[in-house]
Design a protein around this motif. Structure first.
Motif, PDB file in Angstrom:
ATOM      1  N   CYS A  73      -8.819   8.335 -26.920  1.00 53.52           N
ATOM      2  CA  CYS A  73      -7.855   8.371 -28.019  1.00 53.52           C
ATOM      3  C   CYS A  73      -7.819   9.706 -28.770  1.00 53.52           C
ATOM      4  N   ASP A  74      -8.969  10.276 -29.025  1.00 51.10           N
ATOM      5  CA  ASP A  74      -9.014  11.508 -29.815  1.00 51.10           C
ATOM      6  C   ASP A  74      -8.869  12.771 -28.970  1.00 51.10           C
ATOM      7  N   GLY A  75      -8.744  12.596 -27.651  1.00 56.40           N
ATOM      8  CA  GLY A  75      -8.556  13.744 -26.772  1.00 56.40           C
ATOM      9  C   GLY A  75      -9.832  14.504 -26.457  1.00 56.40           C
ATOM     10  N   ARG A  84      -6.745   9.005 -34.902  1.00 53.02           N
ATOM     11  CA  ARG A  84      -6.110   8.236 -33.828  1.00 53.02           C
ATOM     12  C   ARG A  84      -6.950   7.029 -33.431  1.00 53.02           C
ATOM     13  N   GLU A  85      -8.267   7.166 -33.500  1.00 58.86           N
ATOM     14  CA  GLU A  85      -9.140   6.035 -33.196  1.00 58.86           C
ATOM     15  C   GLU A  85      -8.952   4.939 -34.237  1.00 58.86           C
ATOM     16  N   LEU A  86      -8.892   5.331 -35.513  1.00 53.09           N
ATOM     17  CA  LEU A  86      -8.673   4.370 -36.587  1.00 53.09           C
ATOM     18  C   LEU A  86      -7.328   3.668 -36.424  1.00 53.09           C
ATOM     19  N   GLU A  87      -6.301   4.426 -36.093  1.00 55.82           N
ATOM     20  CA  GLU A  87      -4.975   3.837 -35.891  1.00 55.82           C
ATOM     21  C   GLU A  87      -4.985   2.850 -34.727  1.00 55.82           C
ATOM     22  N   PHE A  88      -5.666   3.221 -33.648  1.00 60.03           N
ATOM     23  CA  PHE A  88      -5.763   2.318 -32.495  1.00 60.03           C
ATOM     24  C   PHE A  88      -6.499   1.037 -32.872  1.00 60.03           C
ATOM     25  N   LEU A  89      -7.603   1.182 -33.594  1.00 63.31           N
ATOM     26  CA  LEU A  89      -8.371   0.009 -34.036  1.00 63.31           C
ATOM     27  C   LEU A  89      -7.508  -0.904 -34.906  1.00 63.31           C
ATOM     28  N   TRP A  90      -6.695  -0.316 -35.779  1.00 62.23           N
ATOM     29  CA  TRP A  90      -5.836  -1.120 -36.646  1.00 62.23           C
ATOM     30  C   TRP A  90      -4.776  -1.861 -35.825  1.00 62.23           C
ATOM     31  N   ILE A  91      -4.241  -1.219 -34.803  1.00 66.89           N
ATOM     32  CA  ILE A  91      -3.257  -1.888 -33.935  1.00 66.89           C
ATOM     33  C   ILE A  91      -3.890  -3.108 -33.265  1.00 66.89           C
ATOM     34  N   VAL A  92      -5.104  -2.948 -32.775  1.00 64.57           N
ATOM     35  CA  VAL A  92      -5.810  -4.066 -32.149  1.00 64.57           C
ATOM     36  C   VAL A  92      -6.073  -5.156 -33.185  1.00 64.57           C
ATOM     37  N   SER A  97      -5.047  10.406 -15.520  1.00 61.33           N
ATOM     38  CA  SER A  97      -3.736   9.991 -16.014  1.00 61.33           C
ATOM     39  C   SER A  97      -3.342  10.892 -17.185  1.00 61.33           C
ATOM     40  N   PRO A  98      -2.067  11.239 -17.315  1.00 68.33           N
ATOM     41  CA  PRO A  98      -1.664  12.147 -18.391  1.00 68.33           C
ATOM     42  C   PRO A  98      -1.922  11.592 -19.798  1.00 68.33           C
ATOM     43  N   ASN A  99      -1.912  10.262 -19.939  1.00 69.05           N
ATOM     44  CA  ASN A  99      -2.115   9.674 -21.267  1.00 69.05           C
ATOM     45  C   ASN A  99      -3.265   8.663 -21.291  1.00 69.05           C
ATOM     46  N   ALA A 100      -4.092   8.671 -20.247  1.00 72.26           N
ATOM     47  CA  ALA A 100      -5.268   7.795 -20.116  1.00 72.26           C
ATOM     48  C   ALA A 100      -4.919   6.328 -19.949  1.00 72.26           C
ATOM     49  N   ILE A 101      -3.650   6.017 -19.762  1.00 76.15           N
ATOM     50  CA  ILE A 101      -3.236   4.625 -19.593  1.00 76.15           C
ATOM     51  C   ILE A 101      -3.000   4.362 -18.113  1.00 76.15           C
ATOM     52  N   ILE A 102      -3.530   3.226 -17.660  1.00 80.08           N
ATOM     53  CA  ILE A 102      -3.274   2.817 -16.282  1.00 80.08           C
ATOM     54  C   ILE A 102      -2.604   1.458 -16.282  1.00 80.08           C
ATOM     55  N   ASP A 103      -1.877   1.199 -15.238  1.00 81.03           N
ATOM     56  CA  ASP A 103      -1.155  -0.065 -15.102  1.00 81.03           C
ATOM     57  C   ASP A 103      -2.137  -1.240 -15.132  1.00 81.03           C
ATOM     58  N   PRO A 104      -1.839  -2.294 -15.895  1.00 78.03           N
ATOM     59  CA  PRO A 104      -2.748  -3.440 -15.983  1.00 78.03           C
ATOM     60  C   PRO A 104      -3.045  -4.079 -14.624  1.00 78.03           C
ATOM     61  N   ASN A 105      -2.043  -4.123 -13.751  1.00 78.19           N
ATOM     62  CA  ASN A 105      -2.265  -4.694 -12.422  1.00 78.19           C
ATOM     63  C   ASN A 105      -3.241  -3.844 -11.611  1.00 78.19           C
ATOM     64  N   LYS A 106      -3.127  -2.536 -11.759  1.00 77.10           N
ATOM     65  CA  LYS A 106      -4.048  -1.615 -11.077  1.00 77.10           C
ATOM     66  C   LYS A 106      -5.462  -1.806 -11.615  1.00 77.10           C
ATOM     67  N   LEU A 107      -5.579  -1.959 -12.924  1.00 80.48           N
ATOM     68  CA  LEU A 107      -6.876  -2.187 -13.559  1.00 80.48           C
ATOM     69  C   LEU A 107      -7.556  -3.417 -12.961  1.00 80.48           C
ATOM     70  N   LEU A 108      -6.826  -4.515 -12.929  1.00 81.92           N
ATOM     71  CA  LEU A 108      -7.395  -5.753 -12.387  1.00 81.92           C
ATOM     72  C   LEU A 108      -7.700  -5.626 -10.900  1.00 81.92           C
ATOM     73  N   LYS A 109      -6.834  -4.931 -10.177  1.00 87.15           N
ATOM     74  CA  LYS A 109      -7.028  -4.761  -8.738  1.00 87.15           C
ATOM     75  C   LYS A 109      -8.320  -4.010  -8.442  1.00 87.15           C
ATOM     76  N   VAL A 110      -8.615  -2.988  -9.235  1.00 90.83           N
ATOM     77  CA  VAL A 110      -9.856  -2.222  -9.043  1.00 90.83           C
ATOM     78  C   VAL A 110     -11.067  -3.144  -9.154  1.00 90.83           C
ATOM     79  N   PHE A 111     -11.068  -4.018 -10.147  1.00 87.50           N
ATOM     80  CA  PHE A 111     -12.201  -4.926 -10.319  1.00 87.50           C
ATOM     81  C   PHE A 111     -12.227  -6.018  -9.252  1.00 87.50           C
TER      82      PHE A 111
END
Length: 133
Positions: free
Chosen positions: A78-80, A27-35, A114-128
């Motif tokens: 990614c790998d759980g 899954r890490e390799l697949e994610f890297l390839w997507i990027v 988070s159930p899938n480790a994904i957070i809303d991009p706006n929330k991400l920026l807001k935290v910073f």
């Protein structure tokens, strides 16, 4: 991302982080390839990156540093399996990027809960952004 060199540097950093625990999960390799595809890196060049050392390159834009931190955090989840080496490394990388340690901890906690480790991009920026005040 402006130059091919910057794209390669970001991918090299992500590859180095993905393999910090001694394994590269499918899954890490697949994610890297997507990027890599999003950055318009060819399959051959992508494969070649796994045989190169990672030279440190400073990311000037805070927004791009936050993006890169979040990509690394996604790889970590990614790998759980959350490895201690990954947890220590991501905090060190974030410090080297000049990101606020409290914001980094908060984002990682949000991702962990988070159930899938994904957070809303706006929330991400807001935290910073909250840490600037």
């Amino acid at each position: 991302m402006n130059t091919q060199e910057e794209k390669r540097s970001l991918l090299l950093e992500m590859i180095a982080f993905a393999t910090i625990d001694g394994h590269l999960h499918k899954r890490e390799l697949e994610f890297l390839w997507i990027v890599a595809e999003e950055l318009s890196v060819s399959k051959e060049e992508f494969k070649d990156l796994f045989h190169q050392e990672h030279p440190k390159k400073v990311i000037r834009s805070e927004f791009q540093r936050i993006q890169q931190f979040y990509r690394l955090a996604l790889i970590m989840h990614c790998d759980g399996i959350l490895h201690e080496k990954e947890a220590k490394a991501i905090h060190q990388i974030a410090i080297e990027m000049g990101l606020n340690p409290l914001a980094v901890k908060r984002v990682l906690d949000l991702m962990k809960n988070s159930p899938n480790a994904i957070i809303d991009p706006n929330k991400l920026l807001k935290v910073f952004q909250e840490q600037h005040n």
